[in-house]
Write an enzyme that holds these catalytic residues in place. Structure first.
Site, PDB file in Angstrom:
ATOM      1  N   ASP A   1      41.400  -1.552  19.330  1.00 31.57           N
ATOM      2  CA  ASP A   1      42.812  -1.929  19.279  1.00 31.57           C
ATOM      3  C   ASP A   1      43.223  -2.485  20.635  1.00 31.57           C
ATOM      4  OD1 ASP A   1      45.214  -1.681  17.370  1.00 31.57           O
ATOM      5  OD2 ASP A   1      46.014  -1.009  19.278  1.00 31.57           O
TER       6      ASP A   1
ATOM      7  N   TYR B   1      54.287  -3.460  24.521  1.00 29.96           N
ATOM      8  CA  TYR B   1      54.117  -2.082  24.028  1.00 29.96           C
ATOM      9  C   TYR B   1      54.232  -1.069  25.168  1.00 29.96           C
ATOM     10  CZ  TYR B   1      52.636  -3.892  19.496  1.00 29.96           C
ATOM     11  OH  TYR B   1      52.610  -4.511  18.275  1.00 29.96           O
TER      12      TYR B   1
ATOM     13  N   ARG C   1      37.955   6.655   7.906  1.00 30.71           N
ATOM     14  CA  ARG C   1      39.107   6.988   8.757  1.00 30.71           C
ATOM     15  C   ARG C   1      39.515   8.439   8.525  1.00 30.71           C
ATOM     16  NH1 ARG C   1      43.353   8.002  10.969  1.00 30.71           N
ATOM     17  NH2 ARG C   1      45.198   6.742  11.271  1.00 30.71           N
TER      18      ARG C   1
ATOM     19  N   ARG D   1      42.342  -1.385   7.238  1.00 34.67           N
ATOM     20  CA  ARG D   1      43.330  -0.788   6.357  1.00 34.67           C
ATOM     21  C   ARG D   1      43.237  -1.087   4.866  1.00 34.67           C
ATOM     22  NH1 ARG D   1      48.078  -3.368   9.621  1.00 34.67           N
ATOM     23  NH2 ARG D   1      46.726  -5.161   9.224  1.00 34.67           N
TER      24      ARG D   1
ATOM     25  N   ARG E   1      42.128  -8.855  11.526  1.00 35.16           N
ATOM     26  CA  ARG E   1      42.242  -7.466  11.051  1.00 35.16           C
ATOM     27  C   ARG E   1      41.378  -7.218   9.815  1.00 35.16           C
ATOM     28  NH1 ARG E   1      46.989  -5.392  13.486  1.00 35.16           N
ATOM     29  NH2 ARG E   1      46.057  -3.406  13.032  1.00 35.16           N
TER      30      ARG E   1
HETATM   31  O1  CP3 Z   1      39.390  -6.191  11.990  1.00 37.59           O
HETATM   32  C1  CP3 Z   1      40.118  -5.977  12.967  1.00 37.59           C
HETATM   33  O2  CP3 Z   1      40.802  -6.864  13.453  1.00 37.59           O
HETATM   34  C2  CP3 Z   1      40.116  -4.590  13.508  1.00 37.59           C
HETATM   35  C3  CP3 Z   1      40.382  -4.451  14.965  1.00 37.59           C
HETATM   36  C4  CP3 Z   1      41.858  -4.556  15.373  1.00 37.59           C
HETATM   37  C5  CP3 Z   1      42.840  -3.532  15.167  1.00 37.59           C
HETATM   38  N1  CP3 Z   1      43.976  -3.927  15.812  1.00 37.59           N
HETATM   39  C6  CP3 Z   1      42.630  -2.276  14.418  1.00 37.59           C
HETATM   40  C7  CP3 Z   1      43.785  -1.431  14.017  1.00 37.59           C
HETATM   41  C8  CP3 Z   1      42.462  -5.597  16.069  1.00 37.59           C
HETATM   42  C9  CP3 Z   1      41.866  -6.942  16.462  1.00 37.59           C
HETATM   43  C10 CP3 Z   1      43.803  -5.183  16.351  1.00 37.59           C
HETATM   44  C11 CP3 Z   1      44.744  -6.009  17.130  1.00 37.59           C
HETATM   45  C12 CP3 Z   1      46.124  -5.538  17.334  1.00 37.59           C
HETATM   46  N2  CP3 Z   1      46.588  -4.256  17.434  1.00 37.59           N
HETATM   47  C13 CP3 Z   1      47.216  -6.419  17.557  1.00 37.59           C
HETATM   48  C14 CP3 Z   1      47.131  -7.933  17.623  1.00 37.59           C
HETATM   49  C15 CP3 Z   1      47.001  -8.566  16.293  1.00 37.59           C
HETATM   50  C16 CP3 Z   1      48.224  -8.469  15.433  1.00 37.59           C
HETATM   51  O3  CP3 Z   1      48.082  -7.905  14.324  1.00 37.59           O
HETATM   52  O4  CP3 Z   1      49.289  -8.962  15.820  1.00 37.59           O
HETATM   53  C17 CP3 Z   1      48.366  -5.616  17.732  1.00 37.59           C
HETATM   54  C18 CP3 Z   1      49.774  -6.114  17.985  1.00 37.59           C
HETATM   55  C19 CP3 Z   1      47.955  -4.245  17.671  1.00 37.59           C
HETATM   56  C20 CP3 Z   1      48.798  -3.017  17.856  1.00 37.59           C
HETATM   57  C21 CP3 Z   1      48.737  -2.086  16.698  1.00 37.59           C
HETATM   58  N3  CP3 Z   1      47.659  -1.311  16.346  1.00 37.59           N
HETATM   59  C22 CP3 Z   1      49.774  -1.812  15.747  1.00 37.59           C
HETATM   60  C23 CP3 Z   1      51.132  -2.466  15.767  1.00 37.59           C
HETATM   61  C24 CP3 Z   1      49.271  -0.866  14.836  1.00 37.59           C
HETATM   62  C25 CP3 Z   1      50.000  -0.185  13.700  1.00 37.59           C
HETATM   63  C26 CP3 Z   1      50.228  -1.042  12.536  1.00 37.59           C
HETATM   64  C27 CP3 Z   1      48.942  -1.475  11.860  1.00 37.59           C
HETATM   65  O5  CP3 Z   1      48.602  -2.645  12.015  1.00 37.59           O
HETATM   66  O6  CP3 Z   1      48.323  -0.645  11.195  1.00 37.59           O
HETATM   67  C28 CP3 Z   1      47.929  -0.597  15.195  1.00 37.59           C
HETATM   68  C29 CP3 Z   1      47.004   0.317  14.493  1.00 37.59           C
HETATM   69  C30 CP3 Z   1      45.707  -0.274  14.030  1.00 37.59           C
HETATM   70  N4  CP3 Z   1      44.918  -1.136  14.729  1.00 37.59           N
HETATM   71  C31 CP3 Z   1      45.053   0.031  12.795  1.00 37.59           C
HETATM   72  C32 CP3 Z   1      43.852  -0.700  12.783  1.00 37.59           C
HETATM   73  C33 CP3 Z   1      42.787  -0.677  11.719  1.00 37.59           C
HETATM   74  C34 CP3 Z   1      45.558   0.993  11.729  1.00 37.59           C
HETATM   75  C35 CP3 Z   1      45.179   2.358  12.162  1.00 37.59           C
HETATM   76  C36 CP3 Z   1      45.023   3.293  11.003  1.00 37.59           C
HETATM   77  O7  CP3 Z   1      43.978   3.211  10.319  1.00 37.59           O
HETATM   78  O8  CP3 Z   1      45.918   4.108  10.836  1.00 37.59           O
END
Ligand code: CP3
Length: 347
Positions: free
Chosen positions: A76, A155, A39, A30, A26
């Site tokens: 994502d 999910y 964003r 964020r 990640r």
């Molecule tokens: O650098 C990176 O890794 C960016 C790419 C990336 C994102 N999500 C961006 C994202 C990757 C590889 C993921 C994987 C992901 N997404 C997983 C597996 C890894 C882990 O953390 O367990 C899972 C379970 C998700 C599902 C998901 N997406 C959730 C639960 C959420 C909300 C909570 C959070 O982490 O913010 C997201 C949203 C998300 N995915 C954001 C980002 C940058 C935040 C979105 C925002 O800017 O509001």
């Protein structure tokens, strides 16, 4: 296999490179002010993921600051169900919300054949990032990714995160035919999704199984290991040498079995895994990745550096990629990431 020159690809393919290459789960997003600015400009998160110019920019942002050895595609794991037509939105402070699939009628509404067209902008992002890396960071490798079928199904069935995915886990016991149908659909669509990323320029592929640790051992074998092994077999038929990273989070003592039976080239260790145990329990030809506690990076200072050094000591001499044990969290001060990078580079 040929001796790939990029340090990350060498390590992921089983070579003990030292100091170890690193990237952070990640890492794009964020916690970075430049991400938050972009964003806000894009508005919606899905719009950001499907805007190749902006998504490529976000992917490259952390490398400009810290010089990671890997860039992970900004997207994502839920873009795949979204692309199959499952309604999805990201609610402020709540995370992802989907229209839950709880029965055969819900499953029948999915449109896997339509997914490729909706995913096209993501493949375009991959190509742009590859071109950007060639310009800006020629030694860094591009990692494509997907969620594992089980974690994505969690999910899709639950409709949201934030809990223990009771509906999804219950469906796996109560109606394994229906759950199995969803998992098989995800094995096929995830295979296509990852192969298309590789085709567009991804140099390594990662499967995130963030919720694998919620399963009993028998269910873990059936719903995490077997579908992941099927994806690995499918990909290997087309791309025999591309490094594949599996992340069965909280697999505990089943980590070596996961490594062996899925055939991934690298297993990612979560925060709870003892790297000294994993170093001998996982066969030496499988690379390890991990596993600093993301909260240690929020804290920073001597505590973070001591943890990082003890992971390095456990992994010395072994194919290894330094990373976190789960995703970096929003309150992380960017200067702590810079301090961590310095510790890793000292080896
Ligand atoms: O650098 C990176 O890794 C960016 C790419 C990336 C994102 N999500 C961006 C994202 C990757 C590889 C993921 C994987 C992901 N997404 C997983 C597996 C890894 C882990 O953390 O367990 C899972 C379970 C998700 C599902 C998901 N997406 C959730 C639960 C959420 C909300 C909570 C959070 O982490 O913010 C997201 C949203 C998300 N995915 C954001 C980002 C940058 C935040 C979105 C925002 O800017 O509001």
């Amino acid at each position: 296999m040929e001796n790939a020159p990029k340090p990350l690809l060498r390590a992921l393919s089983g070579e003990a490179v030292w100091p170890p290459p690193f990237w952070l789960m990640r890492q794009a997003g964020r916690y970075l002010p430049e991400y938050r600015a972009l964003r806000a400009q894009a508005g919606d998160f899905i719009r950001l993921c499907t805007n190749p110019a902006l998504a490529a920019e976000v992917t490259l942002q952390p490398l400009r600051r810290y010089g990671m050895d890997g860039a992970i595609l900004f997207s994502d794991i839920l873009m795949l169900p979204w692309a199959m037509g499952q309604p999805l939105r990201y609610a402020e402070g709540e995370g992802p919300l989907l229209e839950p699939i709880r029965d055969a009628e819900g499953l029948a509404k999915l449109d896997p054949a339509g997914a490729a067209a909706r995913l096209a902008p993501i493949y375009e992002t991959v190509s742009r990032v590859r071109a950007g890396l060639a310009q800006e960071a020629p030694k860094a490798a591009l990692i494509g990714f997907a969620g594992s079928p089980f974690t994505v199904a969690c999910y899709m069935v639950e409709g949201r995160g934030g809990g223990e995915f009771a509906h999804a886990r219950r469906m796996a016991y109560a109606d394994p035919a229906l759950f199995g149908k969803l998992i098989r659909l995800l094995v096929d669509s995830t295979t296509e999704y990852l192969l298309a990323q590789a085709e567009a320029g991804a140099e390594a592929l990662m499967l995130f199984d963030s919720w694998a640790g919620l399963l009993s051992p028998a269910q873990f074998r059936r719903w995490s290991i077997e579908p992941s092994a099927a994806i690995v077999r499918n990909i290997r038929k087309v791309r025999p040498d591309i490094p594949l990273i599996g992340f069965p989070r909280l697999a505990g003592p089943l980590l070596p079995e996961y490594a062996q039976r899925t055939g991934v080239s690298t297993v990612a260790m979560d925060t709870a895994m003892d790297p000294r145990w994993a170093a001998t329990a996982v066969p030496a030809e499988v690379a390890l990745q991990g596993n600093l506690d993301p909260q240690a990076v929020v804290a920073g200072g001597a505590a973070m550096e001591a943890e990082a050094r003890s992971i390095l000591a456990a992994m010395r001499g072994r194919p290894f990629v330094f990373n976190l044990g789960h995703g970096i969290v929003p309150p992380t001060p960017p200067e702590h990431v810079a301090a961590l990078a310095r510790v890793i580079r000292m080896g």
